[in-house]
Design a protein around this motif. Structure first.
Motif: not given
Length: 506
Positions: A455, A469, A476
Motif C-alpha cells: 500500500c 489499500c 487492509s
C-alpha cells in the motif's frame, strides 16, 4: 557409652582366663604358646583364604541330608512349589516387620510373548503398571530399580511391535515382541551382574534355560489388565534401545542381546521402523444405496497408494492392502460412469477384490482376521464392513480447514495458474521452514508487512490490491488475506484432482 562397652569386654576376658585356669589342673602357671609357622604362611598365601571374601560352601557346615532339605523348593498354601521370586519375597527376619521393598512392588518378571497372550499384550498395554523414576526413594532399592527398568523397556518396545500387527501380520508382531522381551531379560541380567548385589536367581542360567526361568516366575503370564485407569507412557531413557529387523524372523531366529543390538546398530544406518506410522484406509466400506452417491462424488478425494516406498521385507501385508485399495477404487471409477446399475457393479467389484485379497498373491490365506470369518455366507463381508475406518464414505469429504500455511504446498500452482499480483517469496522463505506451531504467527506478521509495503509502494498494483489499500490500515491486511485464501483454495482443489499416490507408511 564407649567406656561401658570396654568394661564389659574386659570382664568377659577375665572370666575366660579364670575358667581356663580352673580347668587346668596340671599347670597353674603360664604355658608356652606354640603354632605351626609354615602351615600358617601357606594358609595366608591361598587365594581363597580368610583374607578374602568367597561364596559360602554349605558342604563345609552341613551334612548332605541337611543340604538336600534346604534345596527342596517350599510349597505355597495350595501345595504347589513356590517360584524363586515368591520364595525370596516370603523370607524375612522374625524380629522385623514387612520389608521396605514390599512398599514398592514391581510386577516382575514379564512372561514370554506367545500367540496366546499377544492380543492381551497389545490390547491392555496401557492398563499394566509402569515405574517412573519418582516411584522409588532417592536412594537404595537397586535391584528393584533394575527390575522396573526392565519392565518399562519391555512395555515400551511391545507398543512399537503392536503397531505392526495389522500391517505386517501377527507372526511378525510376535517375533518382534519375543525379541524385545529377550533383550529386556538379557539386559537386566547384564546389569544385575555388573553390581555387587544378590544376583537374581534366573540370571545364573543361560540361553533357553534363562528364558524359561523368567517365564515361569512371571506373576501375570496372560498380560491381563491390572490397573483401573490408563497408565501414560514414560519417556524413553534406555541406553539399549530396541530396533527390530523383520529379516531376523525369516528362518532361524537370533536371540537378541545388548551386544548384538549395538553391533547391528553400527552396521545399519537405516531409520528404525518404530518411528514409522501406518496411514492407510483399509478396508473400504461396502457400497450401499445410502453411500453410492458419496462414493462416486468424492472418489477424487480418496487416496491411492504406492508400494515403492515400503521396505523390502516386513511390510508384505501392508503392500497387499494398498494394492487391493487401488484395484477397488479403479473398479469404482468404472462403475460410477454407468448411468444405471452403478450400485450393483460397485458391490460386485468390492466383494471380488476382497475375496482376492484373502487368497493372497501366493495362493495361501492372508493373515487378516476377517479372512477367517467365513462361518456364514456374508460373515466375511460383514467383518470387513465393521472393520472399515470409513464404512459410509463420509470421511472423504474435504474437512481440512484451509489456512495461509497451505501456501507452502500450493505457491507454485498459485504463481502459475492463480497469480495474486504480488510475489509470495517472502511467505515461503520466512514461514515454510518453521515448525507447524510457529507457521501461523509467522504468516500473520508477514501478511502485515506485505500489506504495508504494497500500500505504500508507488508501483502499479492489481485492482484487487488497490481496493484493499483504500481501506484502513487495520482492514487492509484482512482484505489481502482474502485474496490469498481464494488463490490457496483454488490451488488446493487442483492438488486434490491430481490424485497422486501416497505412501501408506509415514
Amino acid at each position: 557409652m564407649g567406656s561401658s562397652r570396654a568394661l564389659v569386654c574386659s570382664t568377659a576376658f577375665v572370666l575366660v582366663l579364670l575358667s581356663s585356669a580352673s580347668q587346668d589342673e596340671h599347670n597353674d602357671g603360664q604355658r608356652e604358646l606354640t603354632f605351626d609357622h609354615d602351615k600358617t604362611l601357606q594358609e595366608m598365601q591361598r587365594p581363597d583364604s580368610f583374607m578374602y571374601q568367597r561364596p559360602l560352601d554349605l558342604s563345609e557346615m552341613l551334612s548332605p541330608e541337611e543340604i538336600q532339605m534346604m534345596e527342596q523348593r517350599p510349597l505355597d498354601h495350595e501345595g504347589n512349589p513356590m517360584s524363586p521370586a515368591k520364595r525370596r519375597s516370603n523370607f524375612r527376619p522374625r524380629s522385623f516387620g514387612a520389608l521396605p521393598a514390599q512398599q514398592y512392588p514391581v510386577q516382575f518378571p514379564l512372561a514370554r510373548p506367545s500367540s496366546d497372550n499377544l492380543p492381551a499384550i497389545c490390547l491392555h498395554g496401557d492398563q499394566r503398571p509402569l515405574y517412573p523414576g519418582s516411584y522409588f526413594p532417592p536412594s537404595g532399592f537397586g535391584q528393584l530399580r533394575r527390575k522396573a527398568r526392565a519392565v518399562n523397556n519391555a512395555e515400551s518396545w511391545f507398543r512399537s511391535c503392536c503397531q505392526q500387527k495389522e500391517t505386517s501380520g501377527e507372526e511378525v508382531a510376535l517375533c518382534c515382541a519375543t525379541q524385545a522381551w529377550e533383550l529386556s531379560v538379557n539386559s537386566f541380567c547384564e546389569e544385575d551382574q555388573s553390581v555387587k548385589d544378590l544376583l537374581y536367581e534366573c540370571c545364573y542360567d543361560r540361553g533357553s534355560d534363562r528364558f524359561n526361568c523368567f517365564d515361569s516366575d512371571a506373576p501375570n503370564p496372560s498380560y491381563g489388565p491390572t490397573e483401573e485407569l490408563p497408565v501414560p507412557p514414560l519417556p524413553s531413557t534406555s541406553t539399549d534401545s530396541f530396533s527390530f529387523d523383520p529379516n531376523t524372523c525369516q528362518g532361524q531366529r537370533t536371540v537378541m542381546t545388548p551386544y548384538a543390538v549395538r553391533e547391528s546398530r553400527r552396521k545399519k544406518v537405516k531409520k528404525p521402523f518404530t518411528t514409522q506410522k501406518v496411514d492407510i484406509s483399509f478396508p473400504p466400506g461396502r457400497p450401499t444405496a445410502d453411500t453410492i452417491e458419496s462414493l462416486c462424488n468424492n472418489q477424487k478425494l480418496r487416496p491411492l497408494y504406492t508400494v515403492k516406498c515400503l521396505p523390502g521385507s516386513g511390510f508384505e501385508l501392508l503392500a497387499h492392502q494398498a494394492k487391493s485399495v487401488n484395484r477397488i477404487e479403479k473398479g469404482f471409477k468404472q462403475c460410477c460412469k454407468k448411468k444405471q446399475g452403478a450400485l450393483k457393479c460397485a458391490d460386485q467389484k468390492w466383494r471380488e477384490e476382497l475375496d482376492k485379497f484373502c487368497v493372497g498373491e501366493k495362493g495361501g490365506q492372508v493373515d487378516f482376521h476377517c479372512c477367517s470369518a467365513a462361518e456364514g455366507e456374508n460373515d466375511r463381508y460383514d467383518c470387513f464392513q465393521s472393520t472399515s475406518p470409513d464404512p459410509h464414505y463420509n470421511m472423504t469429504t474435504p474437512t481440512e480447514e484451509l489456512s495461509l500455511s497451505k501456501i507452502c504446498d500450493t505457491h507454485k500452482i498459485i504463481k502459475k495458474k492463480f497469480p495474486v499480483g504480488f510475489p509470495l517469496k517472502s511467505f515461503v522463505s520466512q514461514c515454510c521452514p518453521l515448525p507447524e506451531q510457529d507457521k501461523a504467527s509467522c504468516f500473520v506478521q508477514t501478511l502485515r508487512d506485505k500489506s504495508e509495503k504494497l500500500c505504500s509502494s508507488k508501483k502499479a498494483s492489481p485492482p484487487a490490491v488497490r481496493r484493499c489499500c483504500r481501506t484502513s490500515s487495520e482492514e487492509s491486511p484482512q482484505c489481502i488475506s482474502k485474496i490469498l485464501m481464494d488463490a490457496v483454495t483454488k490451488a488446493t482443489n487442483v492438488l486434490r484432482q491430481k490424485k497422486k499416490k501416497r505412501c501408506p507408511l509415514s
